[in-house]
Design an enzyme around this catalytic site. Structure first.
Site, PDB file in Angstrom:
ATOM      1  N   LYS A 161       0.844  -1.203   0.000  1.00  0.00           N
ATOM      2  CA  LYS A 161       0.000   0.000   0.000  1.00  0.00           C
ATOM      3  C   LYS A 161       0.875   1.247   0.000  1.00  0.00           C
ATOM      4  O   LYS A 161       0.615   2.200  -0.733  1.00  0.00           O
ATOM      5  CB  LYS A 161      -0.895  -0.008   1.251  1.00  0.00           C
ATOM      6  CG  LYS A 161      -1.485   1.341   1.611  1.00  0.00           C
ATOM      7  CD  LYS A 161      -2.418   1.257   2.790  1.00  0.00           C
ATOM      8  CE  LYS A 161      -1.814   1.583   4.134  1.00  0.00           C
ATOM      9  NZ  LYS A 161      -1.431   2.979   4.357  1.00  0.00           N
ATOM     10  N   ASN A 162       1.916   1.219   0.849  1.00  0.00           N
ATOM     11  CA  ASN A 162       2.712   2.430   1.051  1.00  0.00           C
ATOM     12  C   ASN A 162       3.755   2.667  -0.042  1.00  0.00           C
ATOM     13  O   ASN A 162       4.529   3.606   0.055  1.00  0.00           O
ATOM     14  CB  ASN A 162       3.347   2.418   2.447  1.00  0.00           C
ATOM     15  CG  ASN A 162       2.270   2.558   3.526  1.00  0.00           C
ATOM     16  OD1 ASN A 162       1.119   2.885   3.216  1.00  0.00           O
ATOM     17  ND2 ASN A 162       2.620   2.300   4.768  1.00  0.00           N
ATOM     18  N   CYS A 170      -5.299   7.423   8.997  1.00  0.00           N
ATOM     19  CA  CYS A 170      -5.633   6.883  10.314  1.00  0.00           C
ATOM     20  C   CYS A 170      -5.441   7.926  11.402  1.00  0.00           C
ATOM     21  O   CYS A 170      -4.518   8.728  11.354  1.00  0.00           O
ATOM     22  CB  CYS A 170      -4.749   5.674  10.602  1.00  0.00           C
ATOM     23  SG  CYS A 170      -5.206   4.241   9.618  1.00  0.00           S
ATOM     24  N   ARG A 205      -0.324  13.878  13.288  1.00  0.00           N
ATOM     25  CA  ARG A 205       0.032  13.700  11.877  1.00  0.00           C
ATOM     26  C   ARG A 205       0.048  15.030  11.110  1.00  0.00           C
ATOM     27  O   ARG A 205      -0.673  15.232  10.134  1.00  0.00           O
ATOM     28  CB  ARG A 205      -0.893  12.683  11.203  1.00  0.00           C
ATOM     29  CG  ARG A 205      -0.888  11.350  11.920  1.00  0.00           C
ATOM     30  CD  ARG A 205      -1.476  10.254  11.105  1.00  0.00           C
ATOM     31  NE  ARG A 205      -0.559   9.812  10.056  1.00  0.00           N
ATOM     32  CZ  ARG A 205      -0.868   8.880   9.164  1.00  0.00           C
ATOM     33  NH1 ARG A 205      -2.044   8.317   9.195  1.00  0.00           N
ATOM     34  NH2 ARG A 205       0.004   8.517   8.256  1.00  0.00           N
ATOM     35  N   ASP A 221       4.069  -0.033  12.286  1.00  0.00           N
ATOM     36  CA  ASP A 221       2.891  -0.768  11.791  1.00  0.00           C
ATOM     37  C   ASP A 221       2.921  -2.254  12.156  1.00  0.00           C
ATOM     38  O   ASP A 221       1.993  -2.983  11.838  1.00  0.00           O
ATOM     39  CB  ASP A 221       2.808  -0.627  10.263  1.00  0.00           C
ATOM     40  CG  ASP A 221       2.722   0.816   9.846  1.00  0.00           C
ATOM     41  OD1 ASP A 221       1.639   1.392   9.931  1.00  0.00           O
ATOM     42  OD2 ASP A 221       3.758   1.396   9.473  1.00  0.00           O
ATOM     43  N   ARG A 243      -8.651  -0.583   3.683  1.00  0.00           N
ATOM     44  CA  ARG A 243      -7.743   0.470   3.188  1.00  0.00           C
ATOM     45  C   ARG A 243      -6.362  -0.114   2.899  1.00  0.00           C
ATOM     46  O   ARG A 243      -5.633   0.396   2.055  1.00  0.00           O
ATOM     47  CB  ARG A 243      -7.562   1.562   4.258  1.00  0.00           C
ATOM     48  CG  ARG A 243      -8.679   2.572   4.332  1.00  0.00           C
ATOM     49  CD  ARG A 243      -8.257   3.755   5.184  1.00  0.00           C
ATOM     50  NE  ARG A 243      -6.935   4.192   4.799  1.00  0.00           N
ATOM     51  CZ  ARG A 243      -5.998   4.631   5.645  1.00  0.00           C
ATOM     52  NH1 ARG A 243      -6.242   4.702   6.919  1.00  0.00           N
ATOM     53  NH2 ARG A 243      -4.821   5.005   5.205  1.00  0.00           N
TER      54      ARG A 243
HETATM   55  C1  EPZ Z   1       3.844   6.514   6.451  1.00  0.00           C
HETATM   56  O1  EPZ Z   1       3.103   7.573   7.044  1.00  0.00           O
HETATM   57  C2  EPZ Z   1       2.874   5.376   6.312  1.00  0.00           C
HETATM   58  N1  EPZ Z   1       1.744   5.821   5.515  1.00  0.00           N
HETATM   59  C3  EPZ Z   1       2.419   4.902   7.668  1.00  0.00           C
HETATM   60  O2  EPZ Z   1       1.600   3.785   7.494  1.00  0.00           O
HETATM   61  C4  EPZ Z   1       3.641   4.497   8.491  1.00  0.00           C
HETATM   62  O3  EPZ Z   1       3.215   4.147   9.785  1.00  0.00           O
HETATM   63  C5  EPZ Z   1       4.612   5.666   8.568  1.00  0.00           C
HETATM   64  O4  EPZ Z   1       4.959   6.120   7.231  1.00  0.00           O
HETATM   65  C6  EPZ Z   1       5.909   5.288   9.281  1.00  0.00           C
HETATM   66  O5  EPZ Z   1       6.539   4.238   8.610  1.00  0.00           O
HETATM   67  C7  EPZ Z   1       1.850   5.871   4.206  1.00  0.00           C
HETATM   68  O6  EPZ Z   1       2.884   5.564   3.614  1.00  0.00           O
HETATM   69  C8  EPZ Z   1       0.633   6.290   3.473  1.00  0.00           C
HETATM   70  P1  EPZ Z   1       5.834   9.882   8.643  1.00  0.00           P
HETATM   71  P2  EPZ Z   1       3.645   9.057   7.031  1.00  0.00           P
HETATM   72  O7  EPZ Z   1       5.775  11.143   7.886  1.00  0.00           O
HETATM   73  O8  EPZ Z   1       4.466   9.246   5.807  1.00  0.00           O
HETATM   74  C9  EPZ Z   1       5.652  13.178  12.154  1.00  0.00           C
HETATM   75  C10 EPZ Z   1      -0.316   2.501   7.731  1.00  0.00           C
HETATM   76  O9  EPZ Z   1      -1.067   2.034   8.592  1.00  0.00           O
HETATM   77  N2  EPZ Z   1       5.530  14.205  11.107  1.00  0.00           N
HETATM   78  O10 EPZ Z   1       7.068   9.063   8.559  1.00  0.00           O
HETATM   79  O11 EPZ Z   1       2.505   9.952   7.255  1.00  0.00           O
HETATM   80  C11 EPZ Z   1       4.376  12.346  12.236  1.00  0.00           C
HETATM   81  O12 EPZ Z   1       3.395  12.997  12.999  1.00  0.00           O
HETATM   82  C12 EPZ Z   1       0.224   3.870   7.897  1.00  0.00           C
HETATM   83  O13 EPZ Z   1       0.005   1.904   6.694  1.00  0.00           O
HETATM   84  C13 EPZ Z   1       5.549  15.526  11.460  1.00  0.00           C
HETATM   85  O14 EPZ Z   1       5.683  15.867  12.658  1.00  0.00           O
HETATM   86  O15 EPZ Z   1       4.587   8.979   8.298  1.00  0.00           O
HETATM   87  C14 EPZ Z   1       4.889  11.070  12.861  1.00  0.00           C
HETATM   88  O16 EPZ Z   1       4.946  11.223  14.265  1.00  0.00           O
HETATM   89  C15 EPZ Z   1      -0.150   4.551   9.129  1.00  0.00           C
HETATM   90  N3  EPZ Z   1       5.396  16.473  10.483  1.00  0.00           N
HETATM   91  C16 EPZ Z   1       6.303  10.953  12.295  1.00  0.00           C
HETATM   92  O17 EPZ Z   1       6.660  12.257  11.805  1.00  0.00           O
HETATM   93  C17 EPZ Z   1       5.253  16.132   9.175  1.00  0.00           C
HETATM   94  O18 EPZ Z   1       5.120  17.040   8.328  1.00  0.00           O
HETATM   95  C18 EPZ Z   1       6.466   9.950  11.190  1.00  0.00           C
HETATM   96  O19 EPZ Z   1       5.527  10.218  10.158  1.00  0.00           O
HETATM   97  C19 EPZ Z   1       5.244  14.773   8.815  1.00  0.00           C
HETATM   98  C20 EPZ Z   1       5.382  13.812   9.794  1.00  0.00           C
END
Ligand code: EPZ
Length: 455
Positions: free
Chosen positions: A40-41, A137, A142, A327, A435
């Site tokens: 998915k990702n 989610c 986020r 995850d 999803r």
């Molecule tokens: C991706 O989310 C995945 N989603 C998530 O999978 C996965 O858990 C996550 O990466 C970590 O591996 C998709 O790829 C669609 P991040 P993403 O930006 O990209 C903070 C699932 O169930 N952050 O690495 O949104 C954020 O709040 C999902 O498949 C900021 O503070 O994750 C988090 O605490 C859920 N500001 C951390 O960074 C920002 O602008 C990591 O988020 C962006 C992120």
């Protein structure tokens, strides 16, 4: 599986039905073979990348999940035609990219976070992008500040309005020096998708290096991009004037593989996960083995099983790659309720990702969530003062309960918990699970689960 169930599930996938539920009679080990397809990702991001090409792209092994439907809808709204030319093979043709009406984008984007990744490609193709409130989610704040700061560094002008966020780039996008405050997956993808066609060189520090990101880089290279991944989370991107389409088979879904592995362990079952590969799962496999699970690596997949005996407690910390993925913790925690002793899971990626444990507690698990982490605990990654820890004391037999799915991974852990539980459980809002888990109802049936799905 009857066609009625299949149709109902497909309907649930299309519209993300909130009312659908599954009634599970627990206590039966899951046994059999299932196949998993593209992640998915990765698949959803690869679809966005097609927007950057001057010619059509062909993406293979695309999973039939609702997030792919969301991105398809958005691409269609922008004039990109998406045609399934064979099962799991999407032809994405961006030759007629046009401006979409905001109402259309807003209606489509509501249930996903992927739309934020349209920014760079849209700025290059159309000179502007309009991003509505993001879904995804509910597992913490986020925010999208890393994304917007990166886009500003490229020269984008960001205006926030009641509609959402409007981005323009009157002087075009220029290569930039960017250092992410945290190796965010999405923000790294944002930089890649923007920098490949920005003028000049971009240096990205503190980048995420998840396998899905490496696969996206491979796709972009096929399209004509020049991207160098350097040691220590540094990525250099040399902008090019134009990109072509790509042909690519998506990386397998390691999150889905780890979920079914935990299901095999928790239900004392034996599941062959076709399409799973060892490399991207190494960290998971180590923990799986430490808990007492067994696995055999085959060329066409991995067999995960409970070899008998008691399960052992572990201490795990979620982390960015190559650490233990955030995850993976939710399904694993169900297995840990069966381990003899005290396990600790620290969540360091998201600040609110233990909500799903409430349902496990209602089913009889002994789990205490420490909302501020564990004081004085010698942390390997001290990231935030608000990170959480879950302490799981086992073994505790689970009993059936009525639960409501809160998010994708938490929802899957509820399914596993119900499958291991004594008696009957009703799990509502299971549409969310589609999803990210392709045909999970069919797969449960294939593995011999005792359930009734009510769409
Ligand atoms: C991706 O989310 C995945 N989603 C998530 O999978 C996965 O858990 C996550 O990466 C970590 O591996 C998709 O790829 C669609 P991040 P993403 O930006 O990209 C903070 C699932 O169930 N952050 O690495 O949104 C954020 O709040 C999902 O498949 C900021 O503070 O994750 C988090 O605490 C859920 N500001 C951390 O960074 C920002 O602008 C990591 O988020 C962006 C992120």
């Amino acid at each position: 599986m009857s066609s009625v169930v299949q149709d109902a599930q497909k309907a649930g996938q299309r519209v993300g039905l909130k009312s659908d539920k599954i009634v599970i009679n627990g206590g039966k080990p899951l046994r059999g073979r299932i196949e998993i397809r593209g992640a998915k990702n990765l698949a959803t991001k690869a679809m966005v990348a097609a927007l950057l090409g001057d010619t059509p792209s062909l993406l293979k092994d695309v999973p039939d999940i609702s997030d792919v439907g969301v991105v398809t809808g958005m691409l269609n709204a922008y004039g990109v035609s998406v045609t399934e030319i064979a099962p799991g093979e999407l032809l994405l043709d961006p030759s007629n990219v046009l401006k979409a009406h905001f109402a259309e984008i807003d209606a489509l984007a509501g249930s996903s976070r992927i739309p934020i990744l349209f920014c760079g490609p849209l700025l290059h193709r159309l000179g502007e992008a309009l991003i509505p409130d993001l879904g995804g989610c509910r597992i913490g704040d986020r925010p999208i500040d890393f994304h917007l700061d990166a886009l500003r560094a490229f020269g984008a002008i960001v205006d926030k309005s009641y509609e959402g966020i409007r981005l323009t780039a009157p002087n075009g996008l220029k290569g930039a020096q960017i250092e992410l405050p945290y190796p965010s997956v999405g923000a790294t993808e944002q930089v890649l998708l923007t920098a490949v066609r920005a003028e000049g060189v971009t240096e990205l520090k503190n980048a995420a290096i998840e396998p899905e990101i490496m696969d996206l880089i491979a796709i972009l290279q096929k399209m004509g991009a020049i991207i160098n991944v350097e040691p220590n989370r540094v990525i250099f991107i040399e902008g090019v004037d134009s990109l072509d389409g790509y042909e690519h088979r998506a990386l397998f879904d390691r999150n889905e593989a780890a979920s079914w592995a935990s299901a095999a362990l928790a239900t004392e079952g034996d599941i062959f996960v076709g399409g799973a590969k060892q490399q991207e799962l190494m960290t998971f496999l180590n923990i799986f083995r430490k808990v007492g699970g067994a696995f055999d690596i085959h060329e066409d997949g991995i067999r995960f099983y409970h070899p008998g005996g008691t399960l052992k407690p572990v201490v795990v910390e979620t982390d960015v790659h190559p650490g233990f993925m955030t995850d993976w913790q939710q399904p694993l925690i169900v297995a840990l309720t069966k381990a003899e002793g005290v396990s600790i899971v620290h969540e360091t990626v998201y600040e609110n990702r233990f909500g799903f444990t409430d349902a496990l507690i209602a089913m009889g698990a002994n789990i205490v969530v420490h909302k501020d982490g564990l004081a004085g605990y010698d942390r390997r990654v001290a990231r935030r003062e608000f990170e959480q820890a879950a302490v799981i004391t086992g073994p505790t037999p689970l009993h059936g309960a009525d639960v409501v799915v809160p998010d994708l991974r938490g929802g899957f852990s509820h399914l596993i918990a119900a499958l291991t539980a004594e008696g009957r459980s009703t799990i509502s809002n299971v549409g969310i699970i589609s999803r990210g888990y392709e045909h999970f109802i069919d797969k449960l049936a294939l593995l011999g689960a005792d359930f009734i799905y009510e769409g």
